[in-house]
Design a protein around this motif. Structure first.
Motif, PDB file in Angstrom:
ATOM      1  N   LEU A  78       0.923  -0.766   0.143  1.00  0.00           N
ATOM      2  CA  LEU A  78       0.103   0.061   0.256  1.00  0.00           C
ATOM      3  C   LEU A  78       1.050   1.071  -0.114  1.00  0.00           C
ATOM      4  CD1 LEU A  78      -2.396  -1.735   2.720  1.00  0.00           C
ATOM      5  CD2 LEU A  78      -2.849  -1.392   0.079  1.00  0.00           C
ATOM      6  N   GLN A  79       0.098   2.451  -0.417  1.00  0.00           N
ATOM      7  CA  GLN A  79       1.142   3.350  -0.429  1.00  0.00           C
ATOM      8  C   GLN A  79       1.040   4.301   0.955  1.00  0.00           C
ATOM      9  OE1 GLN A  79       2.462   5.112  -3.492  1.00  0.00           O
ATOM     10  NE2 GLN A  79       2.376   2.647  -3.486  1.00  0.00           N
ATOM     11  N   PRO A  80       2.146   5.084   1.264  1.00  0.00           N
ATOM     12  CA  PRO A  80       2.129   6.131   2.445  1.00  0.00           C
ATOM     13  C   PRO A  80       1.378   7.586   1.933  1.00  0.00           C
ATOM     14  CG  PRO A  80       4.125   6.558   1.279  1.00  0.00           C
ATOM     15  CD  PRO A  80       2.882   5.659   0.323  1.00  0.00           C
ATOM     16  N   PRO A  81       0.966   7.673   3.193  1.00  0.00           N
ATOM     17  CA  PRO A  81       0.225   8.910   3.484  1.00  0.00           C
ATOM     18  C   PRO A  81       0.799  10.049   2.044  1.00  0.00           C
ATOM     19  CG  PRO A  81       0.830   8.349   5.731  1.00  0.00           C
ATOM     20  CD  PRO A  81       1.185   7.507   4.093  1.00  0.00           C
ATOM     21  N   THR A  82      -0.203  10.408   1.947  1.00  0.00           N
ATOM     22  CA  THR A  82      -0.138  11.669   0.588  1.00  0.00           C
ATOM     23  C   THR A  82       0.842  12.827   0.975  1.00  0.00           C
ATOM     24  OG1 THR A  82      -2.364  10.565  -0.143  1.00  0.00           O
ATOM     25  CG2 THR A  82      -1.203  12.659  -1.156  1.00  0.00           C
ATOM     26  N   VAL A  83       0.342  13.219   2.052  1.00  0.00           N
ATOM     27  CA  VAL A  83       1.387  14.261   3.150  1.00  0.00           C
ATOM     28  C   VAL A  83       2.859  13.661   2.952  1.00  0.00           C
ATOM     29  CG1 VAL A  83      -0.951  15.573   4.148  1.00  0.00           C
ATOM     30  CG2 VAL A  83       0.706  13.285   5.038  1.00  0.00           C
ATOM     31  N   VAL A  84       3.294  12.878   3.758  1.00  0.00           N
ATOM     32  CA  VAL A  84       4.444  12.476   2.968  1.00  0.00           C
ATOM     33  C   VAL A  84       5.301  12.434   1.929  1.00  0.00           C
ATOM     34  CG1 VAL A  84       6.066   9.902   3.528  1.00  0.00           C
ATOM     35  CG2 VAL A  84       3.708  10.419   5.214  1.00  0.00           C
ATOM     36  N   VAL A  85       4.736  12.158   0.779  1.00  0.00           N
ATOM     37  CA  VAL A  85       5.296  11.914  -0.356  1.00  0.00           C
ATOM     38  C   VAL A  85       4.821  13.270  -0.906  1.00  0.00           C
ATOM     39  CG1 VAL A  85       4.889  11.800  -2.479  1.00  0.00           C
ATOM     40  CG2 VAL A  85       4.054   9.484  -0.795  1.00  0.00           C
ATOM     41  N   THR A  86       4.132  14.280  -0.380  1.00  0.00           N
ATOM     42  CA  THR A  86       4.675  16.047  -1.508  1.00  0.00           C
ATOM     43  C   THR A  86       5.226  16.041   0.396  1.00  0.00           C
ATOM     44  OG1 THR A  86       1.948  15.693  -1.193  1.00  0.00           O
ATOM     45  CG2 THR A  86       2.644  17.515  -0.793  1.00  0.00           C
ATOM     46  N   ALA A  87       5.661  16.210   1.146  1.00  0.00           N
ATOM     47  CA  ALA A  87       6.796  16.657   2.219  1.00  0.00           C
ATOM     48  C   ALA A  87       8.236  16.477   1.403  1.00  0.00           C
ATOM     49  CB  ALA A  87       6.421  16.428   3.661  1.00  0.00           C
ATOM     50  N   LEU A  88       7.974  14.879   0.835  1.00  0.00           N
ATOM     51  CA  LEU A  88       9.421  15.366   0.348  1.00  0.00           C
ATOM     52  C   LEU A  88       9.482  15.486  -0.861  1.00  0.00           C
ATOM     53  CD1 LEU A  88      11.482  12.906  -0.288  1.00  0.00           C
ATOM     54  CD2 LEU A  88      10.556  11.532  -1.070  1.00  0.00           C
ATOM     55  N   GLU A  89       9.099  16.018  -1.920  1.00  0.00           N
ATOM     56  CA  GLU A  89       8.803  16.323  -2.956  1.00  0.00           C
ATOM     57  C   GLU A  89       9.310  17.969  -2.443  1.00  0.00           C
ATOM     58  OE1 GLU A  89       5.138  15.540  -4.683  1.00  0.00           O
ATOM     59  OE2 GLU A  89       6.088  13.141  -5.927  1.00  0.00           O
ATOM     60  N   ALA A  90       8.712  18.164  -2.039  1.00  0.00           N
ATOM     61  CA  ALA A  90       8.811  20.144  -1.383  1.00  0.00           C
ATOM     62  C   ALA A  90       9.793  20.470  -0.773  1.00  0.00           C
ATOM     63  CB  ALA A  90       7.701  20.181   0.456  1.00  0.00           C
ATOM     64  N   SER A  91      10.658  19.428   0.041  1.00  0.00           N
ATOM     65  CA  SER A  91      11.463  19.691   0.548  1.00  0.00           C
ATOM     66  C   SER A  91      12.707  19.709  -0.079  1.00  0.00           C
ATOM     67  CB  SER A  91      12.224  18.188   1.391  1.00  0.00           C
ATOM     68  OG  SER A  91      12.468  17.406   1.471  1.00  0.00           O
ATOM     69  N   LEU A  92      12.833  18.945  -1.477  1.00  0.00           N
ATOM     70  CA  LEU A  92      14.070  19.137  -2.505  1.00  0.00           C
ATOM     71  C   LEU A  92      14.355  20.204  -2.953  1.00  0.00           C
ATOM     72  CD1 LEU A  92      12.883  16.200  -4.680  1.00  0.00           C
ATOM     73  CD2 LEU A  92      13.911  16.141  -2.852  1.00  0.00           C
ATOM     74  N   HIS A  93      13.831  21.776  -2.150  1.00  0.00           N
ATOM     75  CA  HIS A  93      14.622  22.890  -3.122  1.00  0.00           C
ATOM     76  C   HIS A  93      14.697  23.908  -1.685  1.00  0.00           C
ATOM     77  CE1 HIS A  93      13.132  21.980  -6.819  1.00  0.00           C
ATOM     78  NE2 HIS A  93      11.876  21.221  -6.370  1.00  0.00           N
ATOM     79  N   ASP A  94      14.709  22.895  -0.216  1.00  0.00           N
ATOM     80  CA  ASP A  94      15.439  23.346   1.063  1.00  0.00           C
ATOM     81  C   ASP A  94      17.248  23.487   0.496  1.00  0.00           C
ATOM     82  OD1 ASP A  94      12.651  23.860   1.140  1.00  0.00           O
ATOM     83  OD2 ASP A  94      13.178  21.897   3.065  1.00  0.00           O
ATOM     84  N   GLU A  95      17.038  24.920   1.179  1.00  0.00           N
ATOM     85  CA  GLU A  95      18.615  25.171   0.950  1.00  0.00           C
ATOM     86  C   GLU A  95      19.433  23.956   1.232  1.00  0.00           C
ATOM     87  OE1 GLU A  95      21.582  28.226   2.518  1.00  0.00           O
ATOM     88  OE2 GLU A  95      19.638  28.646   3.171  1.00  0.00           O
ATOM     89  N   THR A  96      19.599  23.115   2.800  1.00  0.00           N
ATOM     90  CA  THR A  96      20.486  21.846   3.242  1.00  0.00           C
ATOM     91  C   THR A  96      19.767  21.296   2.205  1.00  0.00           C
ATOM     92  OG1 THR A  96      18.318  22.274   5.111  1.00  0.00           O
ATOM     93  CG2 THR A  96      20.743  23.753   5.380  1.00  0.00           C
ATOM     94  N   ALA A  97      19.064  20.887   1.643  1.00  0.00           N
ATOM     95  CA  ALA A  97      18.623  19.828   1.857  1.00  0.00           C
ATOM     96  C   ALA A  97      19.199  18.745   1.132  1.00  0.00           C
ATOM     97  CB  ALA A  97      17.213  19.552   0.109  1.00  0.00           C
TER      98      ALA A  97
END
Length: 383
Positions: free
Chosen positions: A42-61
């Motif tokens: 099964l898939q993880p919670p949708t917000v988990v994947v969204t958080a991963l994707e959004a974090s990729l542009h953070d300065e320290t990522a």
């Protein structure tokens, strides 16, 4: 070149070998259905994947990360334990994020075991406890579990043995492979036992929330932090097995010893995975309710399948497996039994013998397969 002697103390992991064979059968055109592996489909919670994707542009990522994980992750783990287990943890020094709890088994063992030390390991139990112990030159000391005691260790019987060389004791509740659940009373007795014999207890606890109405942490017991650590993971509870996200919790001094090892073994968990893990840990209890509705339906079908195979099982268990005793009239070993299903019905399940001698005569079914596939297996068995 001659490999280290320690290599000869262990065999290749059973699933590593067996799944090669299964993949070969699939490549040859066999319609294999795999009911053997506990890898959530099964898939993880949708917000988990969204958080991963959004974090990729953070300065320290994309930089090296802290060996102890980012503070927000440790705080999320502390909040999760307070909310779900009623356990208070200091996020600064009583929590250590891990790249999967399996690596924690190695780190803890390296932190505490010298060559010749003894380790109490359940039979049946997770094979990695034995493998890691042997790789470090320590000695597995098995304690037998069976259905008559609900797969809980007989502490009085253990105390009749010489425990003077025992440094660690592995427990794992809800238990894999049997699904047996520990009680608060058992954990209380276990902590008394550990203090008396100066043994560090590690409870490996990744199945708490799967088909289990009463999640329990050993750290909820008074005085447990003095003699116990707990491993946990997001793999099963949040369908994040491939993310390799776990944690070990306990007394600050114990965690510091493990950190000494870990900080020499890796360079920190990927930032995006940590951000996703935070969102998973913030999930409401509704997540588990909906997840368990799916597993409950699958388990009903697995019970039907096991019954058609004339296997006997306990319905009062937790986790994502069904542990079943083979038919009384079967003259096959558990490995021969599962091979017969594999070659004649194109169905793979796990033989109990890979979990220890006490697992012989049993098989294990995974719930990490869709209802449609389980129904197809039932049809094959009926034919």
């Amino acid at each position: 070149m001659i490999p280290a002697k320690r290599i000869h103390t262990v065999e290749e992991y059973y699933f590593s070998k067996k799944l090669r064979e299964v993949r070969g059968l699939i490549a040859a055109g066999k319609p294999i259905i795999n009911l053997g592996i506990g890898s959530p489909d099964l898939q993880p919670p949708t917000v988990v994947v969204t958080a991963l994707e959004a974090s990729l542009h953070d300065e320290t990522a994309h930089k090296y990360q802290s060996y102890q994980g980012i503070p927000e992750l440790r705080n999320a783990i502390a909040d999760f334990y307070q909310k779900n287990y009623n356990v208070s943890l200091n996020a600064n020094d009583e929590i250590l994020p891990l790249m999967g709890s399996k690596e924690g088994i190695m780190h803890i063992s390296m932190a505490y075991l010298d060559e010749g030390d003894e380790v109490l390991i359940a039979n049946p139990g997770y094979p990695t406890y034995t493998s890691v112990t042997k790789l470090l030159g320590a000695i597995p000391k098995y304690y037998n579990l069976d259905a008559s005691t609900n797969w809980l260790p007989d502490l009085a019987k253990l105390e009749q043995q010489d425990l003077s060389k025992v440094k660690l004791m592995w427990v794992n509740y809800p238990h894999m492979p049997t699904g047996a659940k520990a009680t608060k009373g058992f954990f209380e007795r276990l902590i008394v036992f550990a203090k008396k014999h100066q043994i560090l207890i590690i409870n490996d606890n990744p199945y708490s929330f799967i088909l289990n109405d009463e999640p329990l942490s050993i750290l909820s017991i008074a005085g447990a932090k003095d003699v116990a650590l707990e491993l946990n993971s997001l793999s099963k509870s949040f369908n994040m097995a491939g993310w390799r996200t776990g944690m070990v919790m306990g007394k600050a001094a114990h965690i510091q010893h493990v950190l000494k090892v870990k900080s020499n073994m890796d360079s920190g968990m990927f930032y995006g995975i940590q951000k996703g893990a935070i969102k998973a840990l913030e999930s409401s209890k509704e997540w588990f309710t909906e997840l368990n509705k799916i597993y409950a339906k699958r388990r009903e079908l697995i019970w039907e399948l096991a019954t058609k195979l004339e296997c006997v099982f306990d319905k009062e268990t937790a986790g994502m497996f069904v542990w079943a005793k083979m038919p009384k009239n079967s003259n096959l070993t558990s490995e021969a039994f599962i091979d017969k299903l594999l070659y004649e019905k194109d169905v793979f399940i796990t033989p109990g013998s890979i979990f220890g001698t006490q697992g012989e005569g049993y098989v294990r079914f995974s719930l990490c397969v869709s209802e449609e596939k389980i129904k197809e297996v039932i049809k094959r068995i009926e034919q």
